[in-house]
Design a protein around this motif. Structure first.
Motif: not given
Length: 450
Positions: A70-71, A74, A371, A375, A129, A379, A133
């Protein structure tokens, strides 16, 4: 043209815009919930082990590893959306999410293709994922930018409310499946049916997303920063990203506990029936849907700070005692009561937090910073909740021990709110964009207008 005319004249129908923007959330949460509810069956299909706990840990581990993307999503997709526009970016995120969903739905089992099965499932989760993100941030920013000046919290809350519709539908499908099939059949192959249904609705969601209008606020920007400028600005604003992450943690942990983990908790820990666990989740989805806009609307009236602190304080004091009361003598009624309490915490807090997070990040890198903060919370903490809860119960032999994880999240939320809103009575006034937004010397970010 004045900012007011831009906001009120460009988007023809805010209701339709909300429905189109949030449609992608349906796919994301539909699949996420199914992965949690059918964790036992997925574990046996792709991560076979002699120990049920070990199989569950492997399954939730893959669930969490996907969230660690996710990061990355993002930063990469967030910068893309901040540069090229909200509409195009939301179509891209939906495309990536759809690919991941199809991969998981059609992947053969470990018994069929061996070690390739868990690798393929992991790849699908990584794609999901990556897109997730920025899905929450992209939709929240879109809703905030079409909101009327005094109702930003209410508008952004529908990002989270829309996810509850997906959970309700997924739980309904699962309930009907368990009622119509023997448990052995569901565990063997029946669990795939809801995933196939998720694949069938992808074309409809694409159609809805393609008809989105660009937000008036993005069109009104005189300059759209390049990716390098976005990354540099996000790096400079790392403190507000960190505080935003801390503020979002309670929302993500309570959400994944009460939706993704609760069905497994009810079946494997409390030894309640699958039907009971699904029914609780159905009701939770309904109340989550209601509490989110209520939380957003209340925070529009009294300010974000009182709501955030009030809910986080309640969660800190009651999370472990409530779970201890439940596990001492588990019943359907007690599980429902505790789930309703967490639903109230999640919905009210989330409906407030989304609007707050949009307001505290710099406007020109809004999608990226929002985000990234969300995220990281999802996460590192939110999607880690099922794994953390399973591990805590295994290590402590205390079935109520997940309460400690939720209390820790609440404490972080209190610290973040007190830091962000130091001396601020009604930060939600940032929704009024007809006034300049001064810099806050403490945090180095845009804050409320006086």
């Amino acid at each position: 043209m004045s900012q007011t005319l831009i906001q009120h004249g460009t988007v023809k129908s805010r209701v339709n815009a909300i429905l189109r923007a949030t449609s992608g959330n349906f796919l994301e949460q539909f699949d996420f919930f199914l992965f949690g509810f059918y964790a036992s069956a997925i574990g046996r299909a792709f991560f076979p082990s002699e120990s049920e706990t070990a199989s569950l840990l492997n399954t939730f581990g893959v669930f969490w590893l996907g969230a660690l993307m996710r990061p990355v999503g993002a930063i990469v997709l967030g910068a893309y959306i901040d540069q090229i526009g909200r509409r195009k970016g939301l179509i891209i995120t939906l495309s990536i999410m759809a690919i991941g969903t199809v991969i998981i739905a059609f992947c053969p089992s470990y018994a069929t293709i061996g070690i390739a099965a868990p690798i393929i499932v992991l790849a699908g989760r990584l794609l999901q994922g990556f897109s997730a993100g920025v899905e929450v941030g992209g939709v929240s920013v879109y809703l905030a930018e079409i909101a009327t000046p005094a109702n930003r919290g209410f508008y952004t809350s529908f990002q989270s409310s829309s996810q509850q519709v997906a959970i309700f539908v997924a739980a309904s499908v699962g309930y009907l499946l368990n009622e119509s099939m023997p448990a052995e059949t569901v565990a063997s192959w029946g669990w795939r049916i809801p995933f196939f249904l998720g694949c069938l609705i992808i074309p409809l969601i694409f159609l809805l997303r393609r008809t989105l209008e660009e937000t008036p606020e993005f069109l009104a920007m005189k300059k759209h920063p390049k990716a390098r400028e976005i990354f540099a600005s996000a790096l400079v604003g790392w403190r507000i990203v960190a505080l935003g992450m801390m503020m979002a943690i309670l929302s993500t942990t309570t959400f994944y506990f009460v939706t993704v983990y609760t069905p497994t908790f009810g079946k494997t820990v409390l030894k309640l029936s699958a039907q009971d666990a699904l029914l609780v989740t159905l009701l939770v989805a309904m109340t989550n849907f209601i509490w989110n806009p209520i939380g957003g609307a209340v925070s529009d009236r009294i300010g974000r700070k009182p709501v955030l602190l009030g809910i986080a304080g309640l969660a800190l004091m009651t999370a472990y005692p409530a779970l201890h009361w439940l596990v001492s003598a588990p019943t359907f009624g007690k599980m429902l009561a505790v789930a309703m309490m967490f639903s109230f915490y999640f919905g009210t807090y989330s409906g407030t937090m989304l609007g707050a997070l949009v307001e505290i990040v710099p406007a020109h890198v809004r999608t990226t910073c929002f985000s990234l903060a969300f995220a990281l919370a999802a996460a590192l903490f939110g999607t880690f909740t099922p794994l953390a809860s399973t591990w805590l119960i295994e290590r402590t032999n205390d079935k109520a021990s997940p309460g400690y994880w939720l209390m820790f999240s609440a404490a972080l939320g209190i610290i973040a709110a007190l830091t962000i809103y130091r001396g601020t009575a009604k930060p939600s006034r940032t929704a009024d964009r007809s006034h300049p937004e001064p810099k806050d010397s403490t945090l180095g970010v845009q804050t409320a207008s006086p």
